[in-house]
Design a protein around this motif. Sequence first.
Motif, PDB file in Angstrom:
ATOM      1  N   VAL A   1      -8.477   4.130   4.193  1.00  0.00           N
ATOM      2  CA  VAL A   1      -9.321   3.503   3.161  1.00  0.00           C
ATOM      3  C   VAL A   1     -10.548   2.807   3.785  1.00  0.00           C
ATOM      4  O   VAL A   1     -11.612   2.739   3.184  1.00  0.00           O
ATOM      5  CB  VAL A   1      -8.479   2.501   2.307  1.00  0.00           C
ATOM      6  N   VAL A   2     -10.382   2.331   5.020  1.00  0.00           N
ATOM      7  CA  VAL A   2     -11.507   1.669   5.715  1.00  0.00           C
ATOM      8  C   VAL A   2     -12.642   2.679   5.923  1.00  0.00           C
ATOM      9  O   VAL A   2     -13.819   2.329   5.945  1.00  0.00           O
ATOM     10  CB  VAL A   2     -11.015   1.087   7.070  1.00  0.00           C
TER      11      VAL A   2
ATOM     12  N   ASN B   1     -13.222  -6.254   9.185  1.00  0.00           N
ATOM     13  CA  ASN B   1     -13.911  -5.223   8.410  1.00  0.00           C
ATOM     14  C   ASN B   1     -13.019  -4.770   7.253  1.00  0.00           C
ATOM     15  O   ASN B   1     -12.601  -3.618   7.192  1.00  0.00           O
ATOM     16  CB  ASN B   1     -14.222  -4.041   9.353  1.00  0.00           C
ATOM     17  N   PRO B   2     -12.702  -5.702   6.322  1.00  0.00           N
ATOM     18  CA  PRO B   2     -11.736  -5.327   5.286  1.00  0.00           C
ATOM     19  C   PRO B   2     -12.328  -4.334   4.293  1.00  0.00           C
ATOM     20  O   PRO B   2     -13.507  -4.420   3.957  1.00  0.00           O
ATOM     21  CB  PRO B   2     -11.426  -6.655   4.586  1.00  0.00           C
TER      22      PRO B   2
ATOM     23  N   THR C   1      -3.388  -7.254  11.168  1.00  0.00           N
ATOM     24  CA  THR C   1      -4.206  -6.193  10.568  1.00  0.00           C
ATOM     25  C   THR C   1      -5.519  -5.999  11.320  1.00  0.00           C
ATOM     26  O   THR C   1      -5.930  -4.859  11.579  1.00  0.00           O
ATOM     27  CB  THR C   1      -4.485  -6.541   9.086  1.00  0.00           C
TER      28      THR C   1
ATOM     29  N   HIS D   1      -5.615   2.084   6.418  1.00  0.00           N
ATOM     30  CA  HIS D   1      -6.496   2.532   7.506  1.00  0.00           C
ATOM     31  C   HIS D   1      -7.492   3.604   7.064  1.00  0.00           C
ATOM     32  O   HIS D   1      -8.693   3.422   7.254  1.00  0.00           O
ATOM     33  CB  HIS D   1      -5.708   2.975   8.753  1.00  0.00           C
TER      34      HIS D   1
ATOM     35  N   LEU E   1      -9.302  -3.617  -0.284  1.00  0.00           N
ATOM     36  CA  LEU E   1      -8.094  -3.154  -0.981  1.00  0.00           C
ATOM     37  C   LEU E   1      -7.095  -4.292  -1.216  1.00  0.00           C
ATOM     38  O   LEU E   1      -6.537  -4.422  -2.307  1.00  0.00           O
ATOM     39  CB  LEU E   1      -7.447  -2.032  -0.148  1.00  0.00           C
ATOM     40  N   ASP E   2      -6.862  -5.111  -0.200  1.00  0.00           N
ATOM     41  CA  ASP E   2      -5.863  -6.178  -0.337  1.00  0.00           C
ATOM     42  C   ASP E   2      -6.253  -7.149  -1.450  1.00  0.00           C
ATOM     43  O   ASP E   2      -5.439  -7.506  -2.302  1.00  0.00           O
ATOM     44  CB  ASP E   2      -5.725  -6.972   0.980  1.00  0.00           C
TER      45      ASP E   2
ATOM     46  N   VAL F   1      -6.760  -2.469  12.845  1.00  0.00           N
ATOM     47  CA  VAL F   1      -8.014  -1.823  12.393  1.00  0.00           C
ATOM     48  C   VAL F   1      -8.896  -1.517  13.622  1.00  0.00           C
ATOM     49  O   VAL F   1      -9.484  -0.435  13.729  1.00  0.00           O
ATOM     50  CB  VAL F   1      -8.747  -2.720  11.352  1.00  0.00           C
TER      51      VAL F   1
ATOM     52  N   ILE G   1       0.873  -1.179   0.000  1.00  0.00           N
ATOM     53  CA  ILE G   1       0.000   0.000   0.000  1.00  0.00           C
ATOM     54  C   ILE G   1       0.904   1.221   0.000  1.00  0.00           C
ATOM     55  O   ILE G   1       1.695   1.426   0.927  1.00  0.00           O
ATOM     56  CB  ILE G   1      -0.923   0.030   1.233  1.00  0.00           C
TER      57      ILE G   1
HETATM   58  C1  MEV Z   1      -4.400  -3.750   5.307  1.00  0.00           C
HETATM   59  O1  MEV Z   1      -3.541  -4.240   4.297  1.00  0.00           O
HETATM   60  C2  MEV Z   1      -4.999  -2.445   4.920  1.00  0.00           C
HETATM   61  C3  MEV Z   1      -5.926  -1.793   5.964  1.00  0.00           C
HETATM   62  O2  MEV Z   1      -6.272  -0.524   5.425  1.00  0.00           O
HETATM   63  C4  MEV Z   1      -7.157  -2.617   6.221  1.00  0.00           C
HETATM   64  C5  MEV Z   1      -8.111  -2.666   5.032  1.00  0.00           C
HETATM   65  O3  MEV Z   1      -8.000  -1.870   4.098  1.00  0.00           O
HETATM   66  O4  MEV Z   1      -9.013  -3.510   5.080  1.00  0.00           O
HETATM   67  C6  MEV Z   1      -5.197  -1.566   7.277  1.00  0.00           C
END
Ligand code: MEV
Length: 315
Positions: free
Chosen positions: A21-22, A142-143, A187, A19, A146-147, A191, A14
């Motif tokens: 992005v959540v 709560n992803p 992670t 974070h 993005l991954d 979060v 990233i």
């Molecule tokens: C984890 O790789 C990235 C975070 O922003 C969590 C997410 O986006 O779900 C920490």
Amino acid sequence: MLKSATGQSHAKIIFWGEHSVVYGQPAICFPISEIKTTVVIEQTPTGQHIQSRYFNGSLTQMPESQTGIQLLINTILTLLDEEHTPFQMKISSAIPAERGMGSSAATAIAIIRAFYHFFQHPLTHAELLRLADVSEQYIHGNPSGLDAATAGSRVPIWFIRGRRPQAIPINQKAYLIIADTGIMGQTGLAVQHVKKQLAENPQAQPAIEKLGANAKAARTLLADGNTPKLGAIMTNSHHLLQTLGVSHPALDKLAGLALSHGALGAKLTGGGMGGCLIALTDTSEKAKKIASLLEQNGAVQTWIEPLARMNHKGV
Ligand code: MEV
């Protein structure tokens, strides 16, 4: 059904937006195609057998730590009406686990690709990401998605939660050093920590918004080639992530060292609280020098990624 089938995916970094992005802010994420996860599925007369770095045995006997993967496999088999088909699966991965490099999402994407190939079933990109969410939800709570979106992409992406990822062009002659602290950072816990900060720390919400603004500025800078400015907002993002409480003394130490030896910027990447640092340089010589310095000072492993290469590669 084929005799055997392979599915692959890769690590991710990233660049901006972990974070934040959540909470709906944009993120920029790079596939690291040289660091791969490979899943091979083969026909076998009986049983449903899984072999990985964590487990070797029957699908029904996977330990609790592997429940996310077990759920994903059961979901795929049910969807494809293959619940009772025997198979053996081997998962091999060069992505270190719990270091913010997207190991769990890459495993999910590689498993899905391997099964759909094995059963010769068509798979849309939307279906690939929807299925990856089954294990990611279980593992991370709560992803943002993005991954999985990066594990399923060949090119750098601009990502906003709930929207279709967009490919973004990179016009930078710069180099990224990825340095693994060797410290596991979960992670899901990170979060949760940010959620708590947002409830208790008045500086947390402005930090989330500034991280989003940094991602927007970075998108323009990635396209126009201003490397020093890009580095400066990278370091600023690291400070904002420190405010959210997701850095770690080992990450701060490596960031300080990289910056004092000529890196243009440095920040943690991924969930944080351990895991990896990324640092930016304008030449490959500097990148090599800094990578070896970081290894002498605690990094267990480093990689160097030329940014320009990211436009073309991926599995
Ligand atoms: C984890 O790789 C990235 C975070 O922003 C969590 C997410 O986006 O779900 C920490």
